[in-house]
Write a protein that holds these residues in place. Structure first.
Motif, PDB file in Angstrom:
ATOM      1  N   VAL A   1      -7.264  15.241   2.714  1.00 48.12           N
ATOM      2  CA  VAL A   1      -7.745  14.358   1.648  1.00 48.12           C
ATOM      3  C   VAL A   1      -6.606  13.391   1.343  1.00 48.12           C
ATOM      4  N   ILE A   2      -6.854  12.098   1.522  1.00 48.03           N
ATOM      5  CA  ILE A   2      -5.784  11.123   1.341  1.00 48.03           C
ATOM      6  C   ILE A   2      -6.149  10.128   0.247  1.00 48.03           C
ATOM      7  N   SER A   3      -5.146   9.693  -0.499  1.00 48.44           N
ATOM      8  CA  SER A   3      -5.341   8.632  -1.492  1.00 48.44           C
ATOM      9  C   SER A   3      -4.583   7.399  -1.028  1.00 48.44           C
ATOM     10  N   ILE A   4      -5.189   6.252  -1.214  1.00 47.85           N
ATOM     11  CA  ILE A   4      -4.546   4.970  -0.886  1.00 47.85           C
ATOM     12  C   ILE A   4      -4.511   4.149  -2.167  1.00 47.85           C
ATOM     13  N   GLU A   5      -3.300   3.751  -2.562  1.00 43.20           N
ATOM     14  CA  GLU A   5      -3.090   2.978  -3.775  1.00 43.20           C
ATOM     15  C   GLU A   5      -2.360   1.689  -3.433  1.00 43.20           C
ATOM     16  N   CYS A   6      -2.364   0.762  -4.382  1.00 41.46           N
ATOM     17  CA  CYS A   6      -1.720  -0.537  -4.161  1.00 41.46           C
ATOM     18  C   CYS A   6      -0.761  -0.824  -5.309  1.00 41.46           C
ATOM     19  N   TYR A   7       0.413  -1.347  -4.959  1.00 37.83           N
ATOM     20  CA  TYR A   7       1.403  -1.696  -5.980  1.00 37.83           C
ATOM     21  C   TYR A   7       0.999  -2.961  -6.748  1.00 37.83           C
ATOM     22  N   ASP A   8       0.308  -3.875  -6.077  1.00 36.87           N
ATOM     23  CA  ASP A   8      -0.067  -5.150  -6.684  1.00 36.87           C
ATOM     24  C   ASP A   8      -1.506  -5.463  -6.269  1.00 36.87           C
ATOM     25  N   TYR A   9      -2.460  -4.984  -7.085  1.00 42.96           N
ATOM     26  CA  TYR A   9      -3.863  -5.071  -6.707  1.00 42.96           C
ATOM     27  C   TYR A   9      -4.358  -6.517  -6.634  1.00 42.96           C
ATOM     28  N   GLU A  10      -3.755  -7.415  -7.416  1.00 41.86           N
ATOM     29  CA  GLU A  10      -4.226  -8.803  -7.452  1.00 41.86           C
ATOM     30  C   GLU A  10      -4.031  -9.511  -6.117  1.00 41.86           C
ATOM     31  N   LYS A  11      -3.007  -9.103  -5.357  1.00 37.12           N
ATOM     32  CA  LYS A  11      -2.724  -9.771  -4.091  1.00 37.12           C
ATOM     33  C   LYS A  11      -3.324  -9.019  -2.897  1.00 37.12           C
ATOM     34  N   LEU A  12      -4.200  -8.063  -3.186  1.00 31.65           N
ATOM     35  CA  LEU A  12      -4.824  -7.285  -2.121  1.00 31.65           C
ATOM     36  C   LEU A  12      -6.007  -8.040  -1.534  1.00 31.65           C
ATOM     37  N   LEU A  13      -6.051  -8.136  -0.218  1.00 34.16           N
ATOM     38  CA  LEU A  13      -7.124  -8.841   0.478  1.00 34.16           C
ATOM     39  C   LEU A  13      -8.026  -7.835   1.190  1.00 34.16           C
TER      40      LEU A  13
ATOM     41  N   LEU B   1       0.822  -1.213   0.000  1.00 37.60           N
ATOM     42  CA  LEU B   1       0.000   0.000   0.000  1.00 37.60           C
ATOM     43  C   LEU B   1       0.853   1.258   0.000  1.00 37.60           C
ATOM     44  N   LYS B   2       0.367   2.263  -0.691  1.00 38.15           N
ATOM     45  CA  LYS B   2       1.015   3.576  -0.725  1.00 38.15           C
ATOM     46  C   LYS B   2      -0.035   4.629  -0.382  1.00 38.15           C
ATOM     47  N   CYS B   3       0.350   5.574   0.484  1.00 38.82           N
ATOM     48  CA  CYS B   3      -0.594   6.604   0.938  1.00 38.82           C
ATOM     49  C   CYS B   3      -0.025   7.985   0.629  1.00 38.82           C
ATOM     50  N   ASP B   4      -0.891   8.908   0.233  1.00 37.56           N
ATOM     51  CA  ASP B   4      -0.452  10.276  -0.069  1.00 37.56           C
ATOM     52  C   ASP B   4      -1.558  11.256   0.304  1.00 37.56           C
ATOM     53  N   ILE B   5      -1.165  12.523   0.529  1.00 35.79           N
ATOM     54  CA  ILE B   5      -2.136  13.581   0.845  1.00 35.79           C
ATOM     55  C   ILE B   5      -2.394  14.417  -0.408  1.00 35.79           C
ATOM     56  N   LEU B   6      -3.672  14.596  -0.737  1.00 35.33           N
ATOM     57  CA  LEU B   6      -4.065  15.330  -1.957  1.00 35.33           C
ATOM     58  C   LEU B   6      -4.940  16.527  -1.607  1.00 35.33           C
ATOM     59  N   ASN B   7      -4.460  17.365  -0.688  1.00 37.04           N
ATOM     60  CA  ASN B   7      -5.295  18.494  -0.255  1.00 37.04           C
ATOM     61  C   ASN B   7      -5.581  19.488  -1.372  1.00 37.04           C
ATOM     62  N   HIS B   8      -4.747  19.501  -2.408  1.00 34.67           N
ATOM     63  CA  HIS B   8      -4.990  20.438  -3.521  1.00 34.67           C
ATOM     64  C   HIS B   8      -6.232  20.051  -4.324  1.00 34.67           C
ATOM     65  N   THR B   9      -6.777  18.840  -4.074  1.00 32.45           N
ATOM     66  CA  THR B   9      -7.995  18.407  -4.771  1.00 32.45           C
ATOM     67  C   THR B   9      -9.230  18.496  -3.879  1.00 32.45           C
ATOM     68  N   SER B  10      -9.112  19.140  -2.719  1.00 31.67           N
ATOM     69  CA  SER B  10     -10.210  19.107  -1.743  1.00 31.67           C
ATOM     70  C   SER B  10     -11.498  19.744  -2.260  1.00 31.67           C
ATOM     71  N   SER B  11     -11.409  20.613  -3.269  1.00 32.39           N
ATOM     72  CA  SER B  11     -12.629  21.212  -3.837  1.00 32.39           C
ATOM     73  C   SER B  11     -13.520  20.154  -4.476  1.00 32.39           C
ATOM     74  N   LEU B  12     -12.927  19.027  -4.869  1.00 33.44           N
ATOM     75  CA  LEU B  12     -13.668  17.997  -5.588  1.00 33.44           C
ATOM     76  C   LEU B  12     -14.384  17.013  -4.664  1.00 33.44           C
ATOM     77  N   VAL B  13     -14.134  17.101  -3.355  1.00 35.61           N
ATOM     78  CA  VAL B  13     -14.672  16.069  -2.449  1.00 35.61           C
ATOM     79  C   VAL B  13     -15.818  16.576  -1.579  1.00 35.61           C
ATOM     80  N   VAL B  14     -16.190  17.861  -1.671  1.00 33.86           N
ATOM     81  CA  VAL B  14     -17.259  18.390  -0.816  1.00 33.86           C
ATOM     82  C   VAL B  14     -18.437  18.880  -1.645  1.00 33.86           C
ATOM     83  N   ASP B  15     -19.627  18.737  -1.061  1.00 32.25           N
ATOM     84  CA  ASP B  15     -20.841  19.345  -1.596  1.00 32.25           C
ATOM     85  C   ASP B  15     -21.252  20.487  -0.670  1.00 32.25           C
ATOM     86  N   ASP B  16     -22.383  21.136  -0.994  1.00 35.31           N
ATOM     87  CA  ASP B  16     -22.747  22.374  -0.304  1.00 35.31           C
ATOM     88  C   ASP B  16     -22.893  22.229   1.206  1.00 35.31           C
ATOM     89  N   SER B  17     -23.519  21.162   1.662  1.00 38.36           N
ATOM     90  CA  SER B  17     -23.776  21.033   3.101  1.00 38.36           C
ATOM     91  C   SER B  17     -22.707  20.207   3.808  1.00 38.36           C
TER      92      SER B  17
END
Length: 616
Positions: free
Chosen positions: A67-79, A44-60
């Motif tokens: 804002v964090i992203s979690i990615e996987c180097y080898d998705y096939e072996k992910l449980l 697993l790899k984790c990163d902070i994407l605060n520059h995209t925070s406008s895309l994750v909220v609605d009005d209320s």
């Protein structure tokens, strides 16, 4: 790794802390904790994407975490499933809001997860963490959302009082729906101060006394109402009339008998004829609603709204409305103005008044901080900046409305430019507004042309700020900062800033060193500096010297040497000397001013040094 080791790692669960490069003073910060098999954590790899925070909220929705992203180097072996815990900081607002985790995939399809825990400990760290069980990876954020209430209306009907506010009830009569119908409700409270602000801004809303909460409802679209639903909710009465009607209401509560019909389904109401001189005698109640966002607001004049007890109102609805609100008026208002009020009210509910602050470090004016603060927190933020050593000018901007996720882009114009790292002097910077977070940038500034602003003791520049609404932001994960797009857009606001000029030391050969053509000039320069040192030791103010100079000269001297009283007095004495005629008796005049300011000792010493040509 052998197969047996891989099997062991898949069985052994761990709780791993994921650290990323921090912002500001923090070298590292916690992105999240992930609890999963060891073999999964390795991939697993984790990163902070605060520059995209406008895309994750609605009005209320209010963002309360990174804002964090979690990615996987080898998705096939992910449980799956795995548990993630995201740190957050939130100011809870009563019963109407709740903490949720929003997950968005790369195609911007979103889903909401209810935390299984909001515990304050992860490892050795004590703070709030929203822990959720996930079955796929993506971009995660913790939000403060309007609390959603879900219930099912059976064929026999239902009287449902809401958990968020038990005064609000929905009464579905038997056979209201042909089959059991799931209902979702959200209640958005409206503060009286918000209504008062709209009335103060627009005289045409003067007759508005109060409003109910804004109610959002989701009914099954395939099932129409077979019978009306009775809705009861609070809509505060006119406070002036309430005081007048207290005694009448008390007597009525003892003596009045109201016949109950279908008790499980009808709230107790007070008819118009039963009211005599008490609460809300001449008030008018109006229902405004809309079937969906595309339809727009409508006034439902045919819906009769009754005053129930204790500031409650009730009415019957025979069609589905996605959103509705009840407005109490002191006198009738045209429907056109009512619709305008509903639109303004909705816009104000989704907006927050904010200010931009730009302050310089007092000890190092080449360091600045720029932040976006909610107006109600402005005083506290200024106090915090002062404690960090940041001060104005400039003063904060005038307040302006921003919605969650709106952006403020800014650039510098004139003879000052800025950089985040001291090397890359970029042209555009960005602050993203979230009312429960504090967007902040620390920058280094410098002059563009060291020979510019030659007629001023300072280098001058201007910071231009532009408002970028959420709708203007492209829906893509790579968020670049344009520069040319602002050419035809007027700035939202501007802030002027300055940098002090420093006299450069020029090393000349001995043969080219300057000498004073008149030795008396060298002596005067020496004596004035000695005098400035003596006066500064006693904290003598510039006004106490009683020198006949303009007030603008005093202000200029303070700006030129803000933190050094000796240099301020020296510069003031030099400015005074330059105003004198060439043949004026400078020593006699200065001695007179010193005696006048109560420093006869310095007056005598100055006369002695001048007569004996003593260099100090």
């Amino acid at each position: 790794v052998s197969d047996s080791e891989e099997v062991q790692k898949s069985r052994y669960w761990m709780n791993k802390e994921f650290l990323v490069k921090g912002s500001g003073k923090n070298k590292q910060e916690i992105a999240c904790f992930i609890k999963a098999p060891a073999s999964v954590l390795e991939r697993l790899k984790c990163d902070i994407l605060n520059h995209t925070s406008s895309l994750v909220v609605d009005d209320s929705e209010e963002l309360v975490s990174n804002v964090i992203s979690i990615e996987c180097y080898d998705y096939e072996k992910l449980l799956f499933p795995i548990n993630i815990a995201i740190p957050f900081t939130s100011c809870f607002r009563g019963n109407y809001r709740e903490i949720m985790v929003k997950v968005i995939d790369m195609n911007f399809q979103s889903n909401y997860l209810t935390p299984i825990s909001l515990q304050g400990y992860q490892g050795n760290h004590k703070e709030s963490f929203a822990e959720v069980k996930i079955y796929h990876l993506g971009v995660f954020s913790v939000l403060s959302c309007l609390k959603k209430e879900t219930f099912t209306v059976p064929k026999v009907g239902l009287l449902q009082k809401l958990n968020v506010d038990s005064r609000i009830s929905f009464c579905y009569h038997p056979e209201a729906f042909s089959s059991p119908a799931p209902i979702q409700l959200k209640i958005q409270p409206i503060e009286p101060s918000l209504v008062s602000a709209l009335k103060a801004r627009h005289d045409m809303y003067h007759s508005v006394i109060s409003t109910s909460a804004l109610v959002h409802v989701q009914h099954p679209s395939a099932q129409p109402f077979n019978s009306s639903v009775t809705i009861t909710l609070p809509c505060p009465p006119n406070p002036d009339k309430k005081r007048h009607g207290d005694e009448t209401e008390h007597a009525r509560a003892i003596s009045a008998t109201v016949k109950r019909v279908a008790a499980p389904y009808y709230p107790r109401t007070v008819s118009t004829s039963a009211r005599k001189s008490g609460d809300s005698l001449s008030d008018t109640l109006k229902l405004l609603g809309r079937g969906n966002k595309e339809e727009g607001w409508k006034v439902f004049d045919d819906v009769i709204i009754q005053n129930a007890q204790n500031g409650l109102v009730s009415f019957e609805l025979n069609k589905h409305l996605e959103s509705f609100v009840v407005i109490r008026l002191s006198f009738l208002l045209e429907n056109t103005y009512l619709l305008l009020f509903a639109q303004a009210l909705e816009e104000a509910l989704h907006s927050t008044m904010a200010n931009v602050i730009l302050h310089q470090k007092r000890e190092n004016p080449y360091k600045i901080v720029v932040l976006l603060s909610a107006s109600k927190k402005l005083t506290n933020e200024l106090q915090n900046l002062h404690e960090e050593g940041y001060f104005g000018p400039p003063e904060p901007t005038q307040q302006f409305p921003l919605r969650q996720g709106d952006q403020i882009h800014f650039r510098f114009r004139g003879n000052i430019s800025a950089s985040e790292n001291g090397e890359d002097f970029r042209k555009v910077y960005r602050l993203i507004f979230h009312s429960q977070r504090l967007p902040r940038l620390e920058l280094q500034i410098k002059e563009v042309d060291e020979f510019g602003n030659y007629s001023s003791p300072h280098y001058k520049g201007t910071a231009l700020f532009y408002k970028i609404t959420r709708e203007m932001i492209p829906k893509k994960w790579e968020q670049t900062l344009p520069y040319d797009e602002y050419q035809h857009q007027s700035p939202l606001c501007k802030l002027a800033l300055t940098l002090p000029k420093h006299e450069k030391l020029i090393h000349r050969p001995q043969s080219t060193k300057r000498v004073f053509s008149d030795s008396s000039e060298a002596l005067w320069d020496n004596l004035l500096f000695w005098l400035a040192e003596e006066l500064a030791e006693d904290n003598t103010s510039l006004f106490a010297l009683s020198l006949p100079v303009r007030r603008s000269v005093l202000q200029l001297v303070r700006l030129k040497c803000p933190d050094n009283l000796t240099h301020q007095i020296y510069e003031l004495l030099c400015c005074w000397k330059k105003t004198l005629p060439k043949l004026a008796d400078k020593q006699q005049l200065l001695s007179r001013y010193l005696r006048k300011s109560g420093r006869s000792d310095l007056s005598e010493e100055l006369r002695f040094k001048w007569q004996n040509k003593v260099f100090t």
